[in-house]
Design a protein around this motif. Structure first.
Motif, PDB file in Angstrom:
ATOM      1  N   UNK A  42       5.122  -2.327   1.997  1.00 35.68           N
ATOM      2  CA  UNK A  42       6.346  -2.291   1.192  1.00 35.68           C
ATOM      3  C   UNK A  42       7.223  -1.088   1.530  1.00 35.68           C
ATOM      4  N   UNK A  43       7.258  -0.731   2.811  1.00 39.60           N
ATOM      5  CA  UNK A  43       8.096   0.373   3.280  1.00 39.60           C
ATOM      6  C   UNK A  43       7.480   1.750   3.186  1.00 39.60           C
ATOM      7  N   UNK A  44       6.305   1.872   2.552  1.00 40.39           N
ATOM      8  CA  UNK A  44       5.646   3.175   2.377  1.00 40.39           C
ATOM      9  C   UNK A  44       4.537   3.344   3.416  1.00 40.39           C
ATOM     10  N   UNK A  45       4.466   4.511   4.042  1.00 42.22           N
ATOM     11  CA  UNK A  45       3.381   4.806   4.973  1.00 42.22           C
ATOM     12  C   UNK A  45       2.058   4.861   4.219  1.00 42.22           C
ATOM     13  N   UNK A  46       0.985   4.319   4.846  1.00 45.52           N
ATOM     14  CA  UNK A  46      -0.329   4.487   4.209  1.00 45.52           C
ATOM     15  C   UNK A  46      -1.426   4.871   5.196  1.00 45.52           C
ATOM     16  N   UNK A 106      -4.529   1.572   1.532  1.00 44.30           N
ATOM     17  CA  UNK A 106      -3.670   0.418   1.277  1.00 44.30           C
ATOM     18  C   UNK A 106      -3.568   0.161  -0.222  1.00 44.30           C
ATOM     19  N   UNK A 107      -4.705   0.139  -0.912  1.00 45.43           N
ATOM     20  CA  UNK A 107      -4.725  -0.141  -2.350  1.00 45.43           C
ATOM     21  C   UNK A 107      -3.909   0.896  -3.123  1.00 45.43           C
ATOM     22  N   UNK A 108      -4.005   2.167  -2.730  1.00 46.53           N
ATOM     23  CA  UNK A 108      -3.254   3.227  -3.409  1.00 46.53           C
ATOM     24  C   UNK A 108      -1.754   3.059  -3.177  1.00 46.53           C
ATOM     25  N   UNK A 113       6.097   2.245  -5.907  1.00 48.00           N
ATOM     26  CA  UNK A 113       7.309   1.427  -5.824  1.00 48.00           C
ATOM     27  C   UNK A 113       7.716   1.229  -4.366  1.00 48.00           C
ATOM     28  N   UNK A 114       8.222   0.033  -4.037  1.00 51.46           N
ATOM     29  CA  UNK A 114       8.670  -0.195  -2.655  1.00 51.46           C
ATOM     30  C   UNK A 114       9.752   0.802  -2.256  1.00 51.46           C
TER      31      UNK A 114
END
Length: 124
Positions: A42-46, A106-108, A113-114
């Motif tokens: 969703x656009x966030x680095x993980x 990933x779960x975190x 928010x995207x």
């Protein structure tokens, strides 16, 4: 003259091997972060892989990162001396725990928010 990508390091090859199943999940995409290969949701680095050290870089809650560092299972991720509190650097030698930590990251991050797409700068 065509350019070729450098040969992946063992850590980077392991990262993409583990990333395969994650890339099939909704919202997950390949990207780069500070020149490192990475995954976003969703656009966030993980997650990412440090080409220089082979470390797996995962974004987790700060308390979880502190626990991993205190237990000697990971180091702090501090490029250019600035510590990223929610990022752990898991040494390549500890790769057996990589899949679980990728799932945890990933779960975190999937709960955050995207992030809206970055605005493109106009060409000059």
């Amino acid at each position: 003259m065509p350019t070729t990508d450098p040969e992946p390091t063992p850590g980077e090859a392991r990262f993409w091997e583990l990333a395969g199943p994650l890339l099939a999940r909704p919202g997950v995409a390949r990207s780069t972060m500070m020149g490192f290969p990475c995954l976003r949701v969703n656009g966030q680095f993980f997650a990412s892989s440090d080409r220089g050290t082979g470390d797996l870089l995962v974004k987790l809650p700060e308390a979880r990162v502190d626990a991993l560092v205190d237990a000697g299972r990971a180091g702090s991720f501090a490029p250019a001396g600035r510590r990223f509190r929610e990022w752990a650097a898991v040494p390549y030698e500890r790769r057996r725990s990589s899949a679980g930590l990728l799932d945890e990251a990933f779960a975190f991050v999937a709960t955050l928010p995207p992030k809206p797409p970055a605005k493109r700068r106009a060409a000059r």
